[in-house]
Design a protein around this motif. Structure first.
Motif, mmCIF file in Angstrom:
data_model
loop_
_atom_site.group_PDB
_atom_site.id
_atom_site.type_symbol
_atom_site.label_atom_id
_atom_site.label_comp_id
_atom_site.label_asym_id
_atom_site.label_seq_id
_atom_site.Cartn_x
_atom_site.Cartn_y
_atom_site.Cartn_z
ATOM 1 N N VAL A 26 -101.453 -33.116 -90.463
ATOM 2 C CA VAL A 26 -101.041 -32.849 -89.079
ATOM 3 C C VAL A 26 -100.703 -31.371 -88.882
ATOM 4 N N VAL A 27 -99.898 -30.835 -89.789
ATOM 5 C CA VAL A 27 -99.520 -29.423 -89.682
ATOM 6 C C VAL A 27 -100.734 -28.526 -89.866
ATOM 7 N N ARG A 30 -102.948 -28.635 -86.714
ATOM 8 C CA ARG A 30 -102.308 -27.876 -85.637
ATOM 9 C C ARG A 30 -102.414 -26.375 -85.884
ATOM 10 N N THR A 31 -102.197 -25.961 -87.115
ATOM 11 C CA THR A 31 -102.263 -24.530 -87.440
ATOM 12 C C THR A 31 -103.660 -23.975 -87.243
ATOM 13 N N SER A 34 -104.720 -23.781 -83.577
ATOM 14 C CA SER A 34 -104.108 -22.599 -82.949
ATOM 15 C C SER A 34 -104.816 -21.321 -83.363
ATOM 16 N N ALA A 123 -109.846 -29.810 -87.752
ATOM 17 C CA ALA A 123 -109.530 -28.896 -86.657
ATOM 18 C C ALA A 123 -110.789 -28.432 -85.942
#
Length: 278
Positions: A26-27, A30-31, A34, A123
Motif C-alpha cells: 500500500v505504501v 502510494r509512493t 505520487s 502503481a
C-alpha cells in the motif's frame, strides 16, 4: 534474537508477515503513484497516448460500419493504455533505480526484491486506469459514443481485476528486466503484440489459429475478455465472472513465477556484477 543483518529472526522482523507485506504494498503503490504523477514524461504519455488510441479505434470501427461496437472500441483503447503503462513502467522501474543509484540498495535490503518491484508495477497499472476513464469519456463527448454498458457494476469490478492481472504480468517482466542494461529495448517490441494477442481491441478469433495457445496463457487475455463482456455481453454474468477468475488465477501464477525468476536473476546479477551497469 534477531541476526545482525536483520534478515532472519524468530520474531519475523524480515517484514514478510502478511500485515507488513500489505502495508509495504500500500505504501509503495502510494509512493510510486505520487512519484509518477509528478513526472512530465509520465503525465504526457498518460494523457495523450490513450486519447490517440481512442480516436483511431473509433474511426476504424466507424469505417467498418460497425457503430454498435464504438463503446467496445473506446474500452479497448483504454485497455491498450493500461498495458502500455504497465509494460514501460515495469521496464523503467529497474532502469530508473539504476539511474538513481538505488538498485543495489534495494537488492541488498532485507525486503525481498519481488516485494520491492510489485508496488512499482501495481502503481503503473493504477496510473494506467486513467486511460480507461479518459478514452470512454473522450468517445462519449467527441464522438457521441453511447455509454450503454451491459453490466455496469461488473464493469467496475472487472477493470480493477484486469489491472491487478496486468500488474502481476508486469512483475514477471520486471523480474527479467533486472538483467538487462536497457530494459526498454525489450519493452518496445512487446507493446503491440501483447495487446493484439490479448484481444484488447480486436477479438483473438480473427488471429491465426497458432496464436490462440499463446493468448490463452496470458492473463491480459482473460482480463480483457472480462472487461469486454461487461461492456457488451449477454444477460448471463458468468461471461464476466469466469474470465475474471481465470485472470486472477493466471495473475497469481505469474506472480509465483516472478518470485522464482527473481531469485535466480538476482543471484546471477550479483555473481556477474551487472546490477549497476547503465
Amino acid at each position: 534474537m534477531t541476526g545482525q543483518t536483520g534478515r532472519a529472526g524468530p520474531t519475523g522482523t524480515t517484514g514478510t508477515t502478511p500485515v507488513r507485506v500489505l502495508r509495504l504494498i500500500v505504501v509503495g503503490v502510494r509512493t510510486h503513484v505520487s512519484y509518477m504523477s509528478r513526472s512530465p514524461l509520465e503525465i504526457t504519455f498518460a494523457v495523450l497516448v490513450p486519447l490517440v488510441h481512442a480516436t483511431l479505434a473509433v474511426y476504424l470501427f466507424r469505417a467498418a460500419d460497425d457503430p454498435d461496437r464504438l463503446l467496445t472500441a473506446a474500452v479497448g483503447a483504454g485497455l491498450m493504455g493500461i498495458w502500455s503503462s504497465v509494460l514501460f513502467g515495469s521496464g523503467g522501474a529497474v532502469q530508473n533505480q539504476r539511474w538513481l543509484g538505488t538498485l543495489e540498495t534495494l537488492v541488498s535490503s532485507p525486503t525481498p526484491l519481488s516485494l520491492v518491484l510489485l508496488p512499482i508495477t501495481l502503481a503503473t497499472a493504477v496510473i494506467g486506469t486513467y486511460a480507461m476513464g479518459a478514452t470512454v469519456l473522450w468517445g462519449a463527448v467527441l464522438f457521441d459514443v453511447p455509454l450503454d454498458f451491459a453490466h455496469p457494476v461488473l464493469f467496475l469490478v472487472a477493470v480493477p481485476v484486469c489491472v491487478l492481472a496486468l500488474g502481476m504480468m508486469g512483475l514477471l517482466l520486471a523480474a527479467t528486466f533486472v538483467l538487462l542494461r536497457n530494459a526498454n529495448a525489450l519493452a518496445n517490441p512487446l507493446d503491440a503484440p501483447v495487446w493484439l494477442l490479448s484481444g484488447m481491441l480486436v477479438p483473438i478469433t480473427v488471429l491465426p489459429d497458432w496464436t490462440l495457445p499463446v493468448s490463452w496463457v496470458l492473463p491480459t487475455t482473460w482480463g480483457s475478455r472480462a472487461v469486454h463482456a461487461a461492456v457488451s455481453g449477454g444477460p448471463a454474468v458468468s461471461g464476466v465472472l469466469i474470465p475474471m477468475g481465470a485472470a486472477l488465477a493466471l495473475g497469481a501464477l505469474y506472480a509465483l513465477l516472478a518470485v522464482l525468476v527473481l531469485g535466480r536473476v538476482e543471484h546471477r546479477a550479483r555473481a556477474a556484477a551487472t546490477l549497476s551497469l547503465a
